[in-house]
Design a protein around this motif. Structure first.
Motif, PDB file in Angstrom:
ATOM      1  N   ALA A 134      56.675  44.415  31.217  1.00  0.00           N
ATOM      2  CA  ALA A 134      55.709  45.106  32.199  1.00  0.00           C
ATOM      3  C   ALA A 134      55.302  46.256  31.328  1.00  0.00           C
ATOM      4  CB  ALA A 134      56.450  45.729  33.365  1.00  0.00           C
ATOM      5  N   ILE A 137      52.518  44.895  29.109  1.00  0.00           N
ATOM      6  CA  ILE A 137      51.341  44.786  29.899  1.00  0.00           C
ATOM      7  C   ILE A 137      50.508  45.867  30.064  1.00  0.00           C
ATOM      8  CG2 ILE A 137      50.428  44.135  32.172  1.00  0.00           C
ATOM      9  CD1 ILE A 137      52.535  42.046  32.576  1.00  0.00           C
ATOM     10  N   ARG A 138      51.268  47.221  30.226  1.00  0.00           N
ATOM     11  CA  ARG A 138      50.849  48.492  30.383  1.00  0.00           C
ATOM     12  C   ARG A 138      50.033  48.805  28.839  1.00  0.00           C
ATOM     13  NH1 ARG A 138      55.597  49.717  32.964  1.00  0.00           N
ATOM     14  NH2 ARG A 138      56.318  50.680  31.167  1.00  0.00           N
ATOM     15  N   ALA A 141      46.864  46.518  28.742  1.00  0.00           N
ATOM     16  CA  ALA A 141      45.684  46.988  29.710  1.00  0.00           C
ATOM     17  C   ALA A 141      45.126  48.290  29.140  1.00  0.00           C
ATOM     18  CB  ALA A 141      46.661  47.335  30.958  1.00  0.00           C
ATOM     19  N   THR A 310      52.695  47.899  37.135  1.00  0.00           N
ATOM     20  CA  THR A 310      52.898  46.715  36.317  1.00  0.00           C
ATOM     21  C   THR A 310      54.373  46.150  36.577  1.00  0.00           C
ATOM     22  OG1 THR A 310      53.681  48.376  34.596  1.00  0.00           O
ATOM     23  CG2 THR A 310      51.449  47.399  34.350  1.00  0.00           C
TER      24      THR A 310
END
Length: 323
Positions: A134, A137-138, A141, A310
């Motif tokens: 997660a 992913i942050r 992003a 996330t």
């Protein structure tokens, strides 16, 4: 609820934590100013150059990303200094702080894993892996968002331009500059941090945060996709601390009442629901000492929104795959 102002409570709940917080903020300020005075940010930025270039972030943001693997306070101090000098805009400051999600998480990853492993065994690796994913992913992003929200980098501010580093550096003058800036900045930090931390101590003594956490824990029953036993993990995770949720999870696994998947999902749900209140309680005093209070609030808010989103997405994907 009455205030308990006995010496043990004041020392353990206010004075000692405030002394520790002041010490680490001071160290962060010194290190951050020294790195900038010696222009080592360019070397540090080179490690994060590929990501920063794609996100259209300047070298100080890339350097902050690298430093966040070692010290979150130093990383934030570097961003704050650059923001005050108008080197980076409000938008780039927010994106840069969010960009540091990955190194900030990895800074605490060993502690999280070695606390969780004795309680839930092999499930700890899965839980830590999912929360780490997660964090990845942050950061990805933010790299994607930077391409649309920030202007293209000009030749003069591309990450890791090392031309000026070829010049000889006067270490003595850099140290004097660092100390001068430190003495000027530290009183401002303490002026905000001490009263805010004291206010939060009083609010905690009055039971505000315990009430908020209990109120949110009471809503755990809304999540009917988990069995009642798993909801007890969520409730303890929120009403007490992470370790309390792990202790309940350990007992339920030993009793074979829950599967490993259910335990992991319950811990992730507890993580999402409990983190915002705890993050605001623990982070705002020191964030307000580094950034302006309004900006500190915005940074914590955006961090928690992105974090919760996330982790929820990764948890939902894990639930579908494990089903």
């Amino acid at each position: 609820m009455e205030l308990d102002l006995s010496w043990p409570v004041l020392w353990n709940g206010l004075f000692w934590p405030l002394i520790r917080l002041t010490f680490f903020i001071s160290v962060g300020l010194l290190v951050g100013n020294l790195i900038e005075s010696l222009q080592w940010t360019r070397y540090a930025a080179k490690l994060a150059d590929p990501l920063a270039r794609r996100a259209r972030l300047k070298d100080v943001s890339a350097a902050s990303f690298t430093m966040a693997f070692f010290s979150g306070i130093t990383a934030n101090t570097m961003l704050s200094e650059a923001h005050e000098k108008d080197i980076i805009s409000d938008r780039e400051l927010i994106l840069s702080n969010l960009f540091n999600s990955l190194p900030t998480y990895f800074l605490h990853l060993p502690t999280i894993f070695f606390i969780a492993a004795p309680f839930i065994g092999a499930a700890a690796a899965t839980y830590v892996g999912l929360t780490a994913f997660a964090a990845v992913i942050r950061t990805m992003a933010i790299v994607f968002a930077g391409k649309f929200l920030l202007p293209p980098l000009t030749e003069g501010c591309l990450p890791c331009r090392l031309k000026e580093m070829e010049e000889k550096r006067d270490t003595r003058s850099a140290l004097l500059k660092t100390w001068k800036r430190f003495k000027k900045r530290l009183p401002k930090v303490l002026y905000l941090t001490c009263p805010i931390y004291t206010m939060f101590f009083v609010l905690k003594q009055l039971g505000l945060f315990a009430w908020l956490e209990s109120f949110m824990a009471g809503g755990a029953g809304l999540f009917t996709f988990l069995p009642p036993e798993a909801l007890s993990i969520v409730a303890f995770h929120m009403a007490a601390e992470f370790t309390a949720g792990l202790a309940v999870a350990s007992a339920l696994i030993a009793d074979t009442a829950l599967t490993q998947t259910q335990v992991i999902l319950a811990l992730m749900l507890g993580n999402v629901l409990s983190s915002p209140v705890r993050a605001f309680r623990h982070q705002f005093p020191y964030y307000a000492g580094i950034f302006r209070p309004r900006m500190a609030f915005k940074l914590i808010l955006y961090n928690q929104l992105l974090r919760c989103l996330t982790i929820a997405l990764v948890g939902a994907a894990y639930a579908l795959i494990a089903a």
